[in-house]
Design a protein around this motif. Sequence first.
Motif, PDB file in Angstrom:
ATOM      1  N   ASN A 128       5.636   1.462   0.569  1.00  0.00           N
ATOM      2  CA  ASN A 128       5.296   2.658   1.322  1.00  0.00           C
ATOM      3  C   ASN A 128       4.895   3.806   0.401  1.00  0.00           C
ATOM      4  OD1 ASN A 128       5.906   1.327   3.706  1.00  0.00           O
ATOM      5  ND2 ASN A 128       8.034   1.980   3.679  1.00  0.00           N
ATOM      6  N   ALA A 131       1.249   3.527  -0.368  1.00  0.00           N
ATOM      7  CA  ALA A 131       0.437   3.996   0.754  1.00  0.00           C
ATOM      8  C   ALA A 131       0.461   5.519   0.839  1.00  0.00           C
ATOM      9  CB  ALA A 131       0.958   3.387   2.058  1.00  0.00           C
ATOM     10  N   GLY A 135      -2.765   7.540  -0.054  1.00  0.00           N
ATOM     11  CA  GLY A 135      -3.265   8.209   1.136  1.00  0.00           C
ATOM     12  C   GLY A 135      -3.492   9.687   0.886  1.00  0.00           C
ATOM     13  N   GLU A 179      -4.556   0.081   5.887  1.00  0.00           N
ATOM     14  CA  GLU A 179      -3.269  -0.267   5.273  1.00  0.00           C
ATOM     15  C   GLU A 179      -2.518  -1.288   6.117  1.00  0.00           C
ATOM     16  OE1 GLU A 179      -1.515   0.183   2.575  1.00  0.00           O
ATOM     17  OE2 GLU A 179      -3.098   1.270   1.558  1.00  0.00           O
ATOM     18  N   SER A 182      -4.198  -4.609   5.596  1.00  0.00           N
ATOM     19  CA  SER A 182      -4.001  -5.078   4.228  1.00  0.00           C
ATOM     20  C   SER A 182      -2.596  -5.620   4.009  1.00  0.00           C
ATOM     21  CB  SER A 182      -4.281  -3.922   3.259  1.00  0.00           C
ATOM     22  OG  SER A 182      -3.957  -4.287   1.932  1.00  0.00           O
ATOM     23  N   ALA A 267       3.421   1.205   6.280  1.00  0.00           N
ATOM     24  CA  ALA A 267       2.294   1.534   5.412  1.00  0.00           C
ATOM     25  C   ALA A 267       1.216   2.279   6.189  1.00  0.00           C
ATOM     26  CB  ALA A 267       1.719   0.265   4.793  1.00  0.00           C
ATOM     27  N   SER A 271       0.181   6.067   5.382  1.00  0.00           N
ATOM     28  CA  SER A 271      -1.194   6.368   5.001  1.00  0.00           C
ATOM     29  C   SER A 271      -1.805   7.419   5.914  1.00  0.00           C
ATOM     30  CB  SER A 271      -2.044   5.090   5.045  1.00  0.00           C
ATOM     31  OG  SER A 271      -1.662   4.211   4.027  1.00  0.00           O
TER      32      SER A 271
END
Length: 352
Positions: A128, A131, A135, A179, A182, A267, A271
């Motif tokens: 996290n 991300a 982000g 995210e 992914s 995530a 993001s």
Amino acid sequence: MRRWRRYVADERAEAAIYRDLAQRRDGEEREILLALAEAEGRHEKHWNDLLGEYGDQRLRPSFRRTVLRFLARRFGSVFVLALAQRAESRSPYATEPAATEAMAADELIHEEVIRGLATRGRARLSGNFRAAVFGANDGLVSNLALIMGIGATGVSSGFILFSGIAGLLAGALSMGAGEYVSVRSQRELLSATRPTQITLRAAPDLDLKANELVLVYRARGMTPEAAEHRAAERMGYLDCDCDPSLSLQAPETYANDYQEIGTGWNAAVSSFLFFSSGALIPILPYIFGLQGTAAVVAALILVGLALLVTGGIVGLLSGASPLKRALRQLGIGFGAALATYLLGSLFGTGAA
């Protein structure tokens, strides 16, 4: 003697740091940290023995260790471990004539111990955190580049503001969706590579003359001899279970293996929120009514400070120099903005 007193103060501070960190942990990590504190106590005793009667004049520890202890008392997080790792890597004992070889070796080992503890913490937050950091950084750079490029065409401040808001929403939604896909895809790919329990269920019915169970273990990377040994274990010919990781573990056994990746929803949300927060910064001057050059300069200053912070955090957690990572982040972000501004100026002139 003043230098030795400094060593005493620093060793005492480091021992206190490890004890403070240990209070926030339990089990094995607590034992390791307390053992490190004990080792720092031995080093402190060495310098006190050398100082003898002159050891009563105490000095304050270095500013770095003072700050580190404050953070250890208040937070006790992976950030403190990352800072402690850097502190251990800068030990002067390798070139200090009065330090023993064992002390210099201890400091090298301490760095590796702290690296291992910090790695556990990085693994718990890296999915996290990745991300979040990327982000925020993408939001900062992309929206700064967007408003710089659009602003260079000579449009009004209101048009720049609405373009920035559109870029914020579009980018945040895109980052969140990307995210999620992914992380979910990565977890699914890893799950597909895990051994299953099929060998346990199929073993009793296998043809002993054509034992394909050996092929299973060879496909998993074992040598022919080791594969035959493992197959004999599964068939019940041998009592030992020499390497359980190569065959049958329930899927829940691997639950913690994905902590470095994170979960898809976490995530995605991280993001979305952090991209939005990053993308909001470049348009703040326009929201508060600034126009023209003043708005551009204010946006550059705000984004520059934010890039320095995100780069410094990444450098800190990776055990590298926070300053170098911060400056690298700043250079990349401003480079992208400059390139977009030049392109905007070119297209704006052409349109005019």
